[in-house]
Design a protein around this motif. Sequence first.
Motif, PDB file in Angstrom:
ATOM      1  N   ILE A 200       0.856  -1.185   0.000  1.00  0.00           N
ATOM      2  CA  ILE A 200       0.000   0.000   0.000  1.00  0.00           C
ATOM      3  C   ILE A 200       0.894   1.238   0.000  1.00  0.00           C
ATOM      4  O   ILE A 200       1.680   1.461   0.931  1.00  0.00           O
ATOM      5  N   MET A 201       0.787   2.028  -1.042  1.00  0.00           N
ATOM      6  CA  MET A 201       1.567   3.261  -1.153  1.00  0.00           C
ATOM      7  C   MET A 201       0.777   4.464  -0.658  1.00  0.00           C
ATOM      8  O   MET A 201       1.350   5.473  -0.270  1.00  0.00           O
ATOM      9  N   LEU A 202      -0.542   4.354  -0.664  1.00  0.00           N
ATOM     10  CA  LEU A 202      -1.374   5.478  -0.226  1.00  0.00           C
ATOM     11  C   LEU A 202      -2.758   4.946   0.132  1.00  0.00           C
ATOM     12  O   LEU A 202      -3.313   4.102  -0.571  1.00  0.00           O
ATOM     13  N   ALA A 203      -3.301   5.460   1.230  1.00  0.00           N
ATOM     14  CA  ALA A 203      -4.678   5.157   1.628  1.00  0.00           C
ATOM     15  C   ALA A 203      -5.374   6.475   1.928  1.00  0.00           C
ATOM     16  O   ALA A 203      -4.841   7.307   2.662  1.00  0.00           O
ATOM     17  N   ASN A 204      -6.540   6.675   1.319  1.00  0.00           N
ATOM     18  CA  ASN A 204      -7.237   7.932   1.597  1.00  0.00           C
ATOM     19  C   ASN A 204      -7.952   7.870   2.955  1.00  0.00           C
ATOM     20  O   ASN A 204      -8.015   6.822   3.607  1.00  0.00           O
ATOM     21  N   GLN A 205      -8.522   8.987   3.360  1.00  0.00           N
ATOM     22  CA  GLN A 205      -9.121   9.087   4.688  1.00  0.00           C
ATOM     23  C   GLN A 205     -10.312   8.147   4.843  1.00  0.00           C
ATOM     24  O   GLN A 205     -10.509   7.532   5.897  1.00  0.00           O
ATOM     25  N   ALA A 206     -11.113   8.015   3.796  1.00  0.00           N
ATOM     26  CA  ALA A 206     -12.296   7.148   3.893  1.00  0.00           C
ATOM     27  C   ALA A 206     -11.896   5.695   4.112  1.00  0.00           C
ATOM     28  O   ALA A 206     -12.524   4.970   4.895  1.00  0.00           O
ATOM     29  N   MET A 207     -10.820   5.246   3.447  1.00  0.00           N
ATOM     30  CA  MET A 207     -10.367   3.864   3.621  1.00  0.00           C
ATOM     31  C   MET A 207      -9.818   3.665   5.030  1.00  0.00           C
ATOM     32  O   MET A 207     -10.055   2.621   5.662  1.00  0.00           O
ATOM     33  N   ALA A 208      -9.091   4.670   5.524  1.00  0.00           N
ATOM     34  CA  ALA A 208      -8.553   4.561   6.880  1.00  0.00           C
ATOM     35  C   ALA A 208      -9.676   4.491   7.908  1.00  0.00           C
ATOM     36  O   ALA A 208      -9.620   3.709   8.864  1.00  0.00           O
ATOM     37  N   GLU A 209     -10.707   5.308   7.727  1.00  0.00           N
ATOM     38  CA  GLU A 209     -11.844   5.264   8.653  1.00  0.00           C
ATOM     39  C   GLU A 209     -12.572   3.933   8.570  1.00  0.00           C
ATOM     40  O   GLU A 209     -13.056   3.410   9.581  1.00  0.00           O
ATOM     41  N   MET A 210     -12.642   3.369   7.374  1.00  0.00           N
ATOM     42  CA  MET A 210     -13.292   2.083   7.212  1.00  0.00           C
ATOM     43  C   MET A 210     -12.554   1.009   8.015  1.00  0.00           C
ATOM     44  O   MET A 210     -13.171   0.137   8.637  1.00  0.00           O
ATOM     45  N   LEU A 211     -11.216   1.079   8.023  1.00  0.00           N
ATOM     46  CA  LEU A 211     -10.399   0.106   8.742  1.00  0.00           C
ATOM     47  C   LEU A 211     -10.099   0.537  10.171  1.00  0.00           C
ATOM     48  O   LEU A 211      -9.395  -0.180  10.896  1.00  0.00           O
ATOM     49  N   GLU A 212     -10.610   1.728  10.554  1.00  0.00           N
ATOM     50  CA  GLU A 212     -10.406   2.279  11.904  1.00  0.00           C
ATOM     51  C   GLU A 212      -8.921   2.403  12.212  1.00  0.00           C
ATOM     52  O   GLU A 212      -8.440   2.017  13.278  1.00  0.00           O
ATOM     53  N   ARG A 213      -8.183   2.956  11.247  1.00  0.00           N
ATOM     54  CA  ARG A 213      -6.753   3.213  11.402  1.00  0.00           C
ATOM     55  C   ARG A 213      -6.454   4.610  10.887  1.00  0.00           C
ATOM     56  O   ARG A 213      -7.301   5.269  10.294  1.00  0.00           O
ATOM     57  N   GLU A 214      -5.179   5.023  11.099  1.00  0.00           N
ATOM     58  CA  GLU A 214      -4.709   6.257  10.493  1.00  0.00           C
ATOM     59  C   GLU A 214      -4.126   5.922   9.125  1.00  0.00           C
ATOM     60  O   GLU A 214      -3.578   4.824   8.925  1.00  0.00           O
ATOM     61  N   PRO A 215      -4.207   6.835   8.165  1.00  0.00           N
ATOM     62  CA  PRO A 215      -3.672   6.536   6.825  1.00  0.00           C
ATOM     63  C   PRO A 215      -2.196   6.158   6.841  1.00  0.00           C
ATOM     64  O   PRO A 215      -1.768   5.267   6.104  1.00  0.00           O
ATOM     65  N   GLU A 216      -1.391   6.811   7.728  1.00  0.00           N
ATOM     66  CA  GLU A 216       0.035   6.529   7.766  1.00  0.00           C
ATOM     67  C   GLU A 216       0.332   5.106   8.228  1.00  0.00           C
ATOM     68  O   GLU A 216       1.368   4.528   7.879  1.00  0.00           O
ATOM     69  N   GLU A 217      -0.562   4.536   9.039  1.00  0.00           N
ATOM     70  CA  GLU A 217      -0.326   3.186   9.540  1.00  0.00           C
ATOM     71  C   GLU A 217      -0.358   2.144   8.442  1.00  0.00           C
ATOM     72  O   GLU A 217       0.164   1.040   8.613  1.00  0.00           O
ATOM     73  N   MET A 218      -0.978   2.461   7.332  1.00  0.00           N
ATOM     74  CA  MET A 218      -1.170   1.474   6.276  1.00  0.00           C
ATOM     75  C   MET A 218      -0.055   1.505   5.239  1.00  0.00           C
ATOM     76  O   MET A 218       0.008   0.617   4.377  1.00  0.00           O
ATOM     77  N   PHE A 219       0.821   2.521   5.306  1.00  0.00           N
ATOM     78  CA  PHE A 219       1.882   2.625   4.325  1.00  0.00           C
ATOM     79  C   PHE A 219       2.803   1.418   4.410  1.00  0.00           C
ATOM     80  O   PHE A 219       3.250   1.017   5.487  1.00  0.00           O
ATOM     81  N   GLY A 220       3.116   0.843   3.259  1.00  0.00           N
ATOM     82  CA  GLY A 220       4.064  -0.256   3.201  1.00  0.00           C
ATOM     83  C   GLY A 220       3.488  -1.613   3.535  1.00  0.00           C
ATOM     84  O   GLY A 220       4.171  -2.625   3.363  1.00  0.00           O
ATOM     85  N   LYS A 221       2.248  -1.684   4.007  1.00  0.00           N
ATOM     86  CA  LYS A 221       1.653  -2.969   4.347  1.00  0.00           C
ATOM     87  C   LYS A 221       1.130  -3.649   3.085  1.00  0.00           C
ATOM     88  O   LYS A 221       0.831  -3.006   2.082  1.00  0.00           O
ATOM     89  N   LYS A 222       1.020  -4.953   3.156  1.00  0.00           N
ATOM     90  CA  LYS A 222       0.487  -5.719   2.039  1.00  0.00           C
ATOM     91  C   LYS A 222      -1.038  -5.552   1.978  1.00  0.00           C
ATOM     92  O   LYS A 222      -1.729  -5.760   2.975  1.00  0.00           O
ATOM     93  N   ALA A 223      -1.526  -5.193   0.814  1.00  0.00           N
ATOM     94  CA  ALA A 223      -2.981  -5.070   0.666  1.00  0.00           C
ATOM     95  C   ALA A 223      -3.667  -6.416   0.864  1.00  0.00           C
ATOM     96  O   ALA A 223      -4.762  -6.499   1.422  1.00  0.00           O
ATOM     97  N   SER A 224      -2.997  -7.480   0.437  1.00  0.00           N
ATOM     98  CA  SER A 224      -3.575  -8.810   0.617  1.00  0.00           C
ATOM     99  C   SER A 224      -3.574  -9.249   2.067  1.00  0.00           C
ATOM    100  O   SER A 224      -4.221 -10.238   2.415  1.00  0.00           O
ATOM    101  N   GLY A 225      -2.838  -8.523   2.920  1.00  0.00           N
ATOM    102  CA  GLY A 225      -2.798  -8.868   4.333  1.00  0.00           C
ATOM    103  C   GLY A 225      -4.040  -8.464   5.088  1.00  0.00           C
ATOM    104  O   GLY A 225      -4.246  -8.910   6.229  1.00  0.00           O
ATOM    105  N   LEU A 226      -4.875  -7.607   4.484  1.00  0.00           N
ATOM    106  CA  LEU A 226      -6.146  -7.272   5.112  1.00  0.00           C
ATOM    107  C   LEU A 226      -7.078  -8.476   5.025  1.00  0.00           C
ATOM    108  O   LEU A 226      -6.910  -9.362   4.198  1.00  0.00           O
TER     109      LEU A 226
END
Length: 791
Positions: A200-226
């Motif tokens: 994940i190179m970028l997550a917008n605010q709506a996606m972060a709210e959906m996952l109940e995280r901050e957008p920065e927390e998702m940087f570098g994580k595997k999208a398939s890991g969700l």
Amino acid sequence: MRRLSNATRISIGLTLVTLSVIGAAYALGLMPNRGALENERRLRLSQSMAVQFSVALEQDEPEEMLRLAESMLAYTPDIDSLAIRRDDASLLFASAGHDDAWAADHAGGVTGQKVAVPLYDDRNERWGGLEVVFAPGTSSWLTRWGLPVFVAGGCLLAFMLYMRRTLRALDPSQVVPERVKAALDTLTEGALVIDLDDQIMLANQAMAEMLEREPEEMFGKKASGLQWCHPEHDRAADRLPWDQASADGVCRGEPIRLRTPSGMRTLVVNATPILGAGSQARGALVTFDDVTSIEEKNRQLVDMVRQLGEAQEHVQRQNKELHRLATRDALTGCLNRRAFHEQLDLLAEMARRHDEPFTVLMLDIDHFKSINDEHGHAVGDDVLRAVGKLLAETVRKCDVVCRYGGEEFCVLMPVTAIEGGVKVGQKLLGALSTRRIAGLKVTASIGVAALNADESPEVLVDRADEALYCAKRTGRDRVIRYDQRPDMPAEDRGRPEPADPGQHIPIHAVSALFAALRYRDPQTAEHGRRVADLCVRFAAGRLGARDLFVLEVAATLHDIGKVGVPDDILLKPGPLTDEEWRVMRAHDRIGIEILECFDCRDVVEIVRNHHAHFGDPDRRPHLPTGQAIPEQARILSIADAYDAMVTERVYRPALRREEAFAELRRCAGSQFDPQLVEAFIQMELNDDGRVAAQSDLEHELRLGLEIERLAGALMRRDLESIGALSDRLEGTANTLGRDEVAKLARQLSQSAEDGTGLQEVMAQVHELLRQCHSSRRSAETETRESAKDAA
């Protein structure tokens, strides 16, 4: 609180690691100790001075020793004082204040502040000693913590500069322009920018709210890991939609589910590849439209449609059962009069169309009044039930058996000549002769008539009725054909000949007019239905079959002229003014004009004369008085007034039955026929409640049919019709006193007018169906038990 950036957090971590390594080196003795080095230096300096003093001592040059001592003090700034002391404790040399400094407590100072070195002479014997007092070492925080602080600050600064430069290439804000990132944050859908390695190179605010995280927390994580799940079940998804977009094309409208901290979400995925130089895919832009609430509403809607369909089917089954009960006599199970006339008209028309014979059989139980008087109504009911059962068992399935009134039964026999009808009648009499009913010997009189080409169906029934009375007059317990009846004096026929036997009243036209009146004003229509039932019950033993049918039609439609009265007068919820009464009274003239279209003068004359006053010619001078008023009109006048008095109106309460009887008696002789009034009152006093139960059943059927039409419109998504059908249902429910149904119908009409959602409208219709179901169970039970309760 603003979160630290990734570079800052990494730099702080590396700095702490560095300090931990330095601390471990100190603990293992791998790092030099500044205090120990200083003590060692001072000891060596003192030893070097002692050697020089020993050389001067061997040469016996005390002056040289003093010169050396003074030089040491002058050129060694960290020496506070020194002294040369002989073994006998006498001083050869001592600097100023040495004794005090040597005697002072330096436990808190730096180790090695006082140094004593022995001196030897040329014989290598101890001569004395050199005493040196060094200046105290510095003990500031810089001395103690300077190095750790310097290392920590330096490393933190260096690491931050290095990490920022190192991570800059991975920072999505550098890959995606800030304006694009801001645009993605404005989307209500979640959005991810994913590289070819599924990071994940970028997550917008709506996606972060959906996952109940901050957008920065998702940087570098595997999208398939969700926690992606298959759209149809809770197992892990075996294919991710954006893999196809990253590889070879666009992905649109792919469903998938995502497990989040707040629960499972249903998403619709759209993905498009991100192309770099040479149109090479560098990743994918994936958007996620959260349709969880829509899916839940759809699921609820589907469930509600299913429940509504089941409820509608149940109501339809109930309506069929209610229709069967409403068209059947509650005591015997045979058809009632209203259903009988519909079948009579239909079968007669079919017989004419196909040129087939059609026969009617009328049966009357002999001496039935004596059975009731001598053995009670319960035994009389048993006799009626047994005869009705015998008729059903004897005739064919295509034949129609009806309880015509009181102890009279009628059988319609299509495709049957009059000879066949006679045989059926004789078979019935034979079956009655071989059995006892409730311990009694029961006989019956039967009349049979066949349809002629120029006769109306009502005349056919009247002919069979006349043959029946011939059978009664000639000894009972026999079958008489109308065309072979014996000649009898008019006074012995029991009932007068119809005034115009050729007149035919089409029952379907009557039903159509009644339906129009019911649609226009349900209260007036119900009044007409009740008045017709009263007239039929009262005149059942007084009039012939056709005259009774004519009276029933006239009573049902006696207020048909109200369809021409304006709504603001007809439906006014209160007393009418004089001018409004003038308009209202015009409905009599309108009704006569409508009924004249039937080409049945008897019906017209009954309706025209039912307002005539029996003994007061001045009230209606253009109408007849006394016995000149047709008997059917006199009966209708009493039934009409009685029902109006015992029915509640918006502007007045209903009278009790006794009060209505008193009013009828008060007006007897002036407005009403006094003999008919007393007979009518006696009939009402003998009422066992079955008629009311049957009427309630018909009301439930009518209400159920309107609710069924409403549910059908909803199943067809015909929302435009729902408002009109709801208004009609509300009027019907108010007329029938069903306040709860009227309230629900009013709410539904308001919802339809306000454009309320389909789901809420369905819920309201479902509640109407439930209310209809619950009320019907009691209505059916009351109807089935009415005969038993009366007994």
